[in-house]
Design an enzyme around this catalytic site. Sequence first.
Site, PDB file in Angstrom:
ATOM      1  N   HIS A   1      -0.336  -2.659  -0.620  1.00 57.56           N
ATOM      2  CA  HIS A   1       0.054  -3.876   0.102  1.00 57.56           C
ATOM      3  C   HIS A   1       0.075  -5.105  -0.806  1.00 57.56           C
ATOM      4  CE1 HIS A   1      -0.643  -1.297   3.485  1.00 57.56           C
ATOM      5  NE2 HIS A   1      -0.446  -2.256   4.372  1.00 57.56           N
TER       6      HIS A   1
ATOM      7  N   GLU B   1      11.636   0.259   8.119  1.00 59.10           N
ATOM      8  CA  GLU B   1      12.183  -0.719   7.163  1.00 59.10           C
ATOM      9  C   GLU B   1      13.576  -0.343   6.673  1.00 59.10           C
ATOM     10  OE1 GLU B   1       8.979   0.181   7.084  1.00 59.10           O
ATOM     11  OE2 GLU B   1       7.905  -1.723   7.309  1.00 59.10           O
TER      12      GLU B   1
END
Lengths: 324, 363
Positions: free
Chosen positions: A129, A60
Site C-alpha cells: 500500500h 480496478e
Amino acid sequence: MPVITYRQALNAALAEELARDENVVIIGEEVAEYNGAYKITEGLWKKFGSRRVVDTPISEGGFLGLGVGAAMMGLRPVMELMFWSFAYVGFDQIVNNAGCIRYMSGGLINLPLVIRGPANGGTNVGATHSHTPENFLGNTPGLKVVSPATPYDAKGLMKTAIRDNDPVCVMENTLLYGDLGEVPEEEYTIPLGVADVKREGKDISLIGHGRAVITALRAAERLAEEFDISAEVVDLRSIRPLDEETILASVRKTHRAVLVDENKPFCGVSAQIATMIQEYAFDDLDAPVTRVCALDAPAIYSPPLEEHQLPTADRIIEKVLAVC
Amino acid sequence: MTTAQLEKTEHSVDDFAKAPVNASLTSKQKLGFLRDMLRIRRFEQASLKLYQQGKMGGFLHLYIGQESVAVGTCSLLTPDDHCITAYREHGHAIVMGMTMDECMAELLGKSTGCSKGKGGSMHFFAPDKNFWGGHGIVAGQTPIGLGIAFALKYREIKGCCLTFLGDGAVNQGVFHESLNIAALWGVPVVFIVENNGYSMGTSLARSSSIRSCLAERANAYAMDWDIVNGENLYEVRAKSVEAITRAREESKPTLLEINTYRYYGHSVADANTKKYRKAEEIEFYKQNHDPIRLWEKQLKAEGVADDEKIAAIDHEARQEAARSVQFAEESPFPELQEIFDDVYYEVDQGTEAGHTGRHFFND
C-alpha cells in the site's frame, strides 16, 4: 485568504469542475455514498447525485478501462484510486490503453481522463500500500503526471488536470491531506509543466515533488538556522511535462543540488532530474549532484523504521553539508 | 467444440430466415453481406501474401473463416451504436466502413495507413465510423467497450456497444469485472465471444472450465446470454438483434457466444498451427462450414444470386484488394520526426498546455 486543508482544496476542485462541466464524472471505490475512503469526495454524491459521482465494485482494471472508454466518447472521467498502489491491478488499462491508444490510432482519439489518488509511503501499511509509481507513469509517453505538495497547488493542478485533453495521473499524499494552506476563493488554475520555487536561496538547490518538498522546506529552515546555508527549494509540481527551465535556472544560481525523492532511487524521478542537470548545467556545478531517496527496499511496516526509510530533514542536511 | 458437436447444433437456415430482422431484408442487402464477407476474405488473403513476402512487420491475425460473425452482427448497427474488438479485427474494421486502402497501408506501416503507420495490424481505429479498435492485449478492450456503452447511457443515447472478444479472453479477470459492472449498472453493452475453438494453441477444453458453453458464465452475473451458430448469417442476425434491442431499449447487457472457426493459426507467425489440430479438421470446416460458401448457397437457393453474379462480386472484391496493395506499396513511410506526433493532444494542437514544460526527453 481562506486557509483550508489539502483535502478540502481537492474537494473544492472536484466540486467546481463537476458544476462547470456536465461531462465530468467521478468514478471509483467508495467515492459516493461512503464519501470517499480519504474523504476527498465528501459531499459530492449528495450534491451531484449518482449519475455524476459513481461508486464502483473493487475492480480496478474494470473501472479504469471503463474510464478509458468513457473518455474516448468525450466524457471527462475522474477516476479515484483508493491508493495508487492499487493501480498495479489495473496497470494494463493505464499504460496500454490510456497511455497508448492516442498514438496507436494515429491521433484520431484523445483521452481527457484523470486518474487520481494517494501515492505515498510513511503510513505503516506495508509494502503493498506504499508505492509511489510516478516514475513508472512518467516513463510512459502519452501520460502526464503531476504531484502537488500544498493545498494551493492541489486545487490548481487538479482543475487543470480535469480540463486537459490528455490522460493525467494526479499523485496525492495521505500524509498531506490534513495540511493547511492559503487557497483563494476566486477561480484559478495552475498549468501543468510549471515548477514553483517554494523558497528562495543562494547556496544550494533542493529539488523534489510531493511531500519531499515539505521535507526539503523543513531541512532548508534548519540549514539556515543552524548552518547559515541558504537553500532554495524547487517544487517540480508537474513531472511530465517537466519545467526544465526553472530547475536549471535554480542550479545555475546556486551551483549545487540535492534531489529529494520519495521514489526508490533506481530509475526514480530524481534520476531523470540528475541526468538533465549534468547534461545542461554541468559547467555551472561546483559539486556533484546527490540524492536523498526512499531507502532501496520494499516499504517496511515497522513504524519507527519506516520514518527513516523515506527522506528526512536529517538525511537532506547530511547530504547538503557534504557538498557545501 | 468438436465437429460432431457442431453438426448436432446445426439449425435449419429457414428457421432464422423467417425472423423479422431477416424476413425484411432486400436482395440488395443480402448481396451486400456477401460482398462484405468476400471483401474481408480477399483483403486478408492479399495481406497474407504481403506478409509472406516479408513486407510487413509484427503479427497478422487472420479472420478468415469467421467473416459471417462481424458481417452479421455489425449489419444490425445504427449510427448510435458502436463496435470494439481485439487484434483479429480486420473484418470488423472493413464492415464498419474502413477502406481497404487505409487498412492495407497500415499493415505496411505507411503514413497513409489508418493510424499513420503507428498501430499496425492489431490497432485499426475509425472513431468517425464508431469503430474503436483494434486492441492488442487479450480482453483489455472489454472494459473499454463497457465504458463506451456507459457514456451512451450517461448521455441518454439509445445505442449499444458491441464488444467482441475471443474464447481465449474469457479467462481474463478484467472481462469478469466488466461483466459484473455491466449487469450491476445496466450498461447497454453486448459482449460477443467469437469462439473459434482455440486460444492460440490451447483448445477450449484445455483452457476453460465450463458445463456446456462459455456464454452460460453470464448466469454468474445475472446476465442474459445466448449461443449462436456463427456460420449461419441469418442466425447471427436473428439472435444478435435480440441482444442489441435489450441493450438499446432496456439498457441491459448480454453475453453472446458465437461459434466459429479460423482457418489459419493464431497469427501467421503461429509455428504450431498444424500441431494442435489436424489438417483434416481444418479441411472439414472449409468443406462443410465455410460461412461464405454457405451464404452463396443460400442466395442461390433463394434466387437472389447465380454463379455469375457471385463471381462478379468476388471479382470486384479481389480487384479492390489488389488496388489496396498497390496503394499501400506506393505510399510513403512516415518521416522520422512523426514519431513524436500523436502522443499528446495538447502538443499536437499547439495549445498553450502543449507548449508548457517539456513533454519529450530525447537528449
